[in-house]
Design an enzyme around this catalytic site. Structure first.
Site, PDB file in Angstrom:
ATOM      1  N   ASP A  59       0.844  -1.205   0.000  1.00 50.45           N
ATOM      2  CA  ASP A  59       0.000   0.000   0.000  1.00 50.45           C
ATOM      3  C   ASP A  59       0.877   1.252   0.000  1.00 50.45           C
ATOM      4  OD1 ASP A  59       0.921  -0.493   2.624  1.00 50.45           O
ATOM      5  OD2 ASP A  59      -0.793   0.556   3.524  1.00 50.45           O
ATOM      6  N   HIS A 102      10.057  -0.552   8.534  1.00 54.28           N
ATOM      7  CA  HIS A 102       8.991  -1.567   8.610  1.00 54.28           C
ATOM      8  C   HIS A 102       9.014  -2.502   7.398  1.00 54.28           C
ATOM      9  CE1 HIS A 102       7.264   0.409  12.051  1.00 54.28           C
ATOM     10  NE2 HIS A 102       6.940   1.498  11.386  1.00 54.28           N
TER      11      HIS A 102
END
Ligand code: BDR
Ligand code: CA
Length: 317
Positions: free
Chosen positions: A10, A242
């Site tokens: 995303d 991340h």
């Protein structure tokens, strides 16, 4: 032989770093990119994926758009953590090409690509898990056909980042996460427990800005907004790594320590999106997955930076 790979994402600033990391790694053969709502709406995540592939001169790779909302709840109001456009407020013009049309969209593409090469494809997801859950619903043979699944998500033994207990990717679609964890496929969770330990500093950003590779140039343009968001919302002067950590796991699992444990995803009330680890197996039977509990963050960052083109030691001590 490079590892065939699908990335569900995303984008997202750290998603962009993950995609560029994968593309710069000869051990990996990216087969395509699927996108999902999350950091920005799905139309924008698809556009962003196309822009990132353009920056890496890979217009040959398909981008297939997927879910625009969670399985069973309204979408959470969007923030501007990754910039209004999800790419550090670059506000790029529309990309030259459109996302690829595929029967069944991103879930169909995931299922078809994995089933075309049984036992070979690694599936990495670094956004909400809606596309993966829908791929499982669509193709029950998927778990037996995938080589491995690596997810960036969850906060097992540390605080969450969107609520006190929930990590954002799981929080955005807890019902999907519950289905994905229960699928019985070889699944590893790369969550905040390890990604919050692997942080880039303003010095890293400065070192990246001096590198003349396409990946480094693109990251130099988008990372300042991410750093500013961590300063503003989390009072941190660093950015956690991340999504690139999930790529790092696929490249070299020895960077991490891993424990197998049962997990439960809460879907109700104020703790919705929490991934509860049950290492003492007190609530069994629960789905069992591999959870990354430790990381050699220096080695991980060294590998990431090397792939961006940084020379060893180019970062100030
Ligand atoms: C995850 O949430 C998103 O904002 C990031 O792209 C990453 O995938 C971190 O919690
Ligand atoms: Ca992401």
């Amino acid at each position: 032989m490079p590892l065939p790979l699908l990335l569900d994402t995303d984008p997202g600033i750290d998603d962009a770093m993950a995609l560029l990391f994968a593309l710069a790694s000869p051990e990996l053969e990216l087969l395509g990119v699927t996108t999902v709502f999350g950091n920005v709406p799905v139309e924008q995540t698809a556009r962003n994926a196309l822009h990132i592939l353009d920056a890496a001169a890979r217009p040959d790779l398909p981008v297939v758009a997927g879910a625009s909302q969670p399985l069973a709840r309204p979408p959470w109001p969007r923030g501007k953590f990754h910039g209004v456009d999800g790419l550090g407020n670059l506000n790029l013009p529309p990309p030259a090409r459109s996302p690829a049309q595929w029967p069944g969209g991103a879930p169909g593409f995931i299922a078809d690509t994995v089933l075309a090469r049984p036992g070979e494809v690694t599936l990495i997801a670094v956004g909400p898990l809606t596309n993966l859950a829908q791929a499982l619903q669509r193709q029950p043979r998927l778990p037996g056909a995938v080589r491995q699944v690596v997810l960036m998500g969850g906060a097992m033994f540390c605080p969450g980042n969107i609520t006190p207990v929930a990590e954002a990717n799981i929080f955005h679609d807890p019902e999907a996460a519950r289905q994905v964890f229960a699928a019985g496929w070889p699944l590893t969770l790369v969550g905040l427990d390890v990604t919050m330990q692997t942080c880039q500093t303003p010095d890293d950003l400065e070192a990246i800005s001096r590198v003349d590779t396409p990946a480094a140039r693109f990251i130099t343009r988008i990372l300042p907004v991410y750093l500013e968001s961590y300063r503003t919302y989390h009072n941190m002067d660093v950015v956690p790594t991340h999504d690139p950590s999930a790529i790092a796991f696929a490249l070299d699992p020895s960077l991490f320590s891993v424990q197998r444990m049962p997990v439960y995803v809460e879907t109700e009330g104020r703790c919705a999106g929490q991934v509860v680890a049950d290492p003492r197996r007190q609530w069994s039977p629960l789905p069992e997955i591999d959870v990354c509990t430790g990381v050699d963050s220096r080695r991980l960052l060294a590998r990431f930076h090397a792939r961006l083109g940084l020379q060893a030691g180019s970062r100030r001590a």
